[in-house]
Scaffold this active site. Structure first.
Site, PDB file in Angstrom:
ATOM      1  N   HIS A   1     -18.107 -20.590  23.025  1.00 43.35           N
ATOM      2  CA  HIS A   1     -16.670 -20.884  22.943  1.00 43.35           C
ATOM      3  C   HIS A   1     -16.224 -21.868  24.020  1.00 43.35           C
ATOM      4  CE1 HIS A   1     -15.170 -18.051  26.154  1.00 43.35           C
ATOM      5  NE2 HIS A   1     -16.160 -17.286  25.768  1.00 43.35           N
TER       6      HIS A   1
ATOM      7  N   ASP B   1     -12.912 -22.378  25.007  1.00 43.52           N
ATOM      8  CA  ASP B   1     -11.717 -22.039  25.787  1.00 43.52           C
ATOM      9  C   ASP B   1     -12.060 -21.185  26.995  1.00 43.52           C
ATOM     10  OD1 ASP B   1     -12.386 -19.845  24.016  1.00 43.52           O
ATOM     11  OD2 ASP B   1     -10.453 -18.942  24.509  1.00 43.52           O
TER      12      ASP B   1
ATOM     13  N   ASP C   1     -17.730 -19.006  31.752  1.00 46.16           N
ATOM     14  CA  ASP C   1     -17.424 -18.277  30.526  1.00 46.16           C
ATOM     15  C   ASP C   1     -16.453 -19.145  29.740  1.00 46.16           C
ATOM     16  OD1 ASP C   1     -16.746 -16.490  28.565  1.00 46.16           O
ATOM     17  OD2 ASP C   1     -15.616 -15.150  29.876  1.00 46.16           O
TER      18      ASP C   1
ATOM     19  N   GLU D   1     -11.580 -17.903  21.771  1.00 46.17           N
ATOM     20  CA  GLU D   1     -12.322 -16.638  21.840  1.00 46.17           C
ATOM     21  C   GLU D   1     -11.651 -15.673  22.787  1.00 46.17           C
ATOM     22  OE1 GLU D   1     -15.424 -13.752  23.275  1.00 46.17           O
ATOM     23  OE2 GLU D   1     -14.183 -15.112  24.424  1.00 46.17           O
ATOM     24  N   GLU D   2     -11.135 -16.209  23.901  1.00 43.28           N
ATOM     25  CA  GLU D   2     -10.569 -15.345  24.944  1.00 43.28           C
ATOM     26  C   GLU D   2      -9.279 -14.664  24.518  1.00 43.28           C
ATOM     27  OE1 GLU D   2     -12.143 -14.458  27.414  1.00 43.28           O
ATOM     28  OE2 GLU D   2     -13.528 -16.026  28.049  1.00 43.28           O
TER      29      GLU D   2
ATOM     30  N   ASP E   1     -23.009 -16.452  25.563  1.00 49.71           N
ATOM     31  CA  ASP E   1     -21.712 -16.200  26.195  1.00 49.71           C
ATOM     32  C   ASP E   1     -21.870 -15.169  27.302  1.00 49.71           C
ATOM     33  OD1 ASP E   1     -19.041 -16.127  26.740  1.00 49.71           O
ATOM     34  OD2 ASP E   1     -18.456 -15.081  24.908  1.00 49.71           O
TER      35      ASP E   1
ATOM     36  N   HIS F   1     -13.258 -14.557  34.475  1.00 46.87           N
ATOM     37  CA  HIS F   1     -11.794 -14.424  34.464  1.00 46.87           C
ATOM     38  C   HIS F   1     -11.292 -14.180  35.887  1.00 46.87           C
ATOM     39  CE1 HIS F   1     -12.143 -12.777  30.045  1.00 46.87           C
ATOM     40  NE2 HIS F   1     -12.912 -13.824  30.282  1.00 46.87           N
TER      41      HIS F   1
HETATM   42 ZN   LIG Z   1     -16.879 -15.605  26.900  1.00 46.20          ZN
END
Ligand SMILES: [Zn+2]
Length: 420
Positions: A89, A91, A152, A186-187, A208, A390
């Site tokens: 992903h 994003d 990520d 995705e997030e 991922d 994150h």
């Molecule tokens: Zn991820």
């Protein structure tokens, strides 16, 4: 076989791409209903399209929803090999800013505390992430202290791109047809919402998150539950034996949920109830929960417990109405992977051939792979190498990026050995 020269190429090529991609802002937005949720994600999509074309891929496309698709034709003589899909992903999480990410390569990590230029208070050490102990002597990439890094999942994107560029540079490495898909959003849980399954093969892998060696074939079995309490509002001065205070009853009701079965009290394979929203007044109140476990039976028992509480509360407060709505949000992807054991076997073999120990982990959440698996395309997840996602402390050892590229190359070889 992958030789030392190839490994060096993989390392340099992937780190260079990674550093380029993380500097493109691609934060997704949970409050947006457009596809993609933010326009910025299209900018990375455009860059990837150019790079895929220059690597000679076919059917390269950035669609209106922000998905990038491409096809790498099979090596000569490998046309009959079952095609596989590689997914990552684009994003990054809206939890932390992803604007103006300035990646820093900390050469030769000495095992000590890492500091950040843009926030002198912020530190990264073994207390934050015990895996750092294994990375002494390696180069580690972090952001500068004011943003997340975006490993990520731009590590996953870079690893797939470098695998393609490795196949181009070293034609001795053989592969069947490879389908590429880079997804937006995705997030915010919408990574497969507008995916075109026609463009994907029968079997896929996501790259991922996760430390080196991780292979994820399980995720939560997930339910959402909504309870509506309908009481009776009466002037509080004259309410004796008349009022049924919906919000008060709701508070008592949710206090019956086992305290030790909540997100803050559980880990690993333990499941939970999570009350995430409660609102109301004397007349009407509403509580929203999610329920999670790895075993569907355990979640069904939780639903049964809620039902038994409802009937007890109706007896306790005559006249009270409680409406229950619940729905299965997604299933543990294990259910869908088990009938196709070879997908997991090939991944396991590829990770071992890259010189890593396979670490099976169960995802305490859902993934795009889980959603695809449920939609008929079995898709386990393989590590991309980053840690502390994150977060402004997010980091990745460069070796992990290189190793994931090796895993992709070996994965294609494993599929070529055993054509179905
Ligand atoms: Zn991820």
């Amino acid at each position: 076989m992958i030789n030392e020269e190839m490994k060096e190429f993989m390392l340099n090529d992937s780190v260079e791409r990674f550093i380029k991609y993380v500097q493109v802002e691609t934060t997704s937005d949970e409050n947006s209903s457009s596809n993609p949720s933010t326009k910025e994600q299209l900018e990375l999509g455009k860059i990837l399209v150019q790079e895929l074309e220059s690597l000679g891929l076919k059917e390269v496309e950035l669609d209106e929803f922000g998905y990038v698709y491409a096809t790498l034709p099979a090596s000569e003589g490998y046309e009959n090999v079952e095609p596989i899909g590689l997914i990552a992903h684009m994003d990054t999480s809206p939890a932390v800013s992803g604007k103006n990410v300035k990646p820093i390569v900390h050469k030769n990590y000495d095992g000590g505390t890492i500091t950040f230029r843009k926030d002198p208070e912020l530190t990264l050490s073994k207390e934050d992430s015990k895996e750092l102990e294994e990375y002494v002597g390696l180069d580690i990439i972090t952001a500068s202290g004011d943003t997340l890094l975006g490993a990520d999942d731009k590590a996953g994107v870079a690893e797939i791109m470098t695998a393609l560029s490795t196949w181009q540079k070293y034609p001795s490495l053989k592969h069947g047809e490879i389908k590429i898909c880079f997804t937006p959003d995705e997030e915010v849980g919408r990574g497969t919402e507008k995916i075109n399954k026609e463009k994907l093969p029968k079997y896929c892998y996501t790259f991922d998150g996760g430390e080196m060696g991780e292979l994820e074939i399980e995720c939560f079995d997930a339910w959402s539950v909504k309870l509506t309490f309908i009481g009776l509002s009466v002037h509080p001065g004259y309410a004796k034996n008349k009022m049924i205070n919906a919000v008060d009853v709701a508070c008592r009701f949710f206090s019956q949920i086992p305290e030790y079965e909540t997100p803050e009290r559980t880990e690993k394979r333990e499941g939970f109830y999570h009350l995430h929203n409660l609102s109301g007044n004397a007349e009407i109140a509403e509580g929203k929960m999610i329920i999670r476990d790895f075993d569907v039976e355990k979640n069904e028992k939780r639903i049964d417990y809620i039902k038994s509480l409802i009937s007890a509360y109706k007896k306790r407060y005559p006249g009270l109405k409680i409406e229950l709505e619940y729905k299965h949000s997604y299933e543990n992807m294990k259910v869908y992977l088990e009938p196709h054991k070879h997908i997991v076997d090939h991944a396991e073999k590829a990770i071992e051939r890259a010189g890593l120990e396979v670490k099976y982990t169960a995802i305490r959440g859902g993934t795009d792979g889980a959603r695809l698996s449920a939609q008929g395309i079995p898709t386990p997840n393989i590590f991309a190498g980053g840690l502390l996602f994150h977060s402004r402390k997010e980091y990745i050892p460069t070796l992990a990026i290189q190793k994931a590229v090796e895993v992709i190359i070996y994965l294609a070889e494993e599929w070529s050995k055993k054509p179905n």
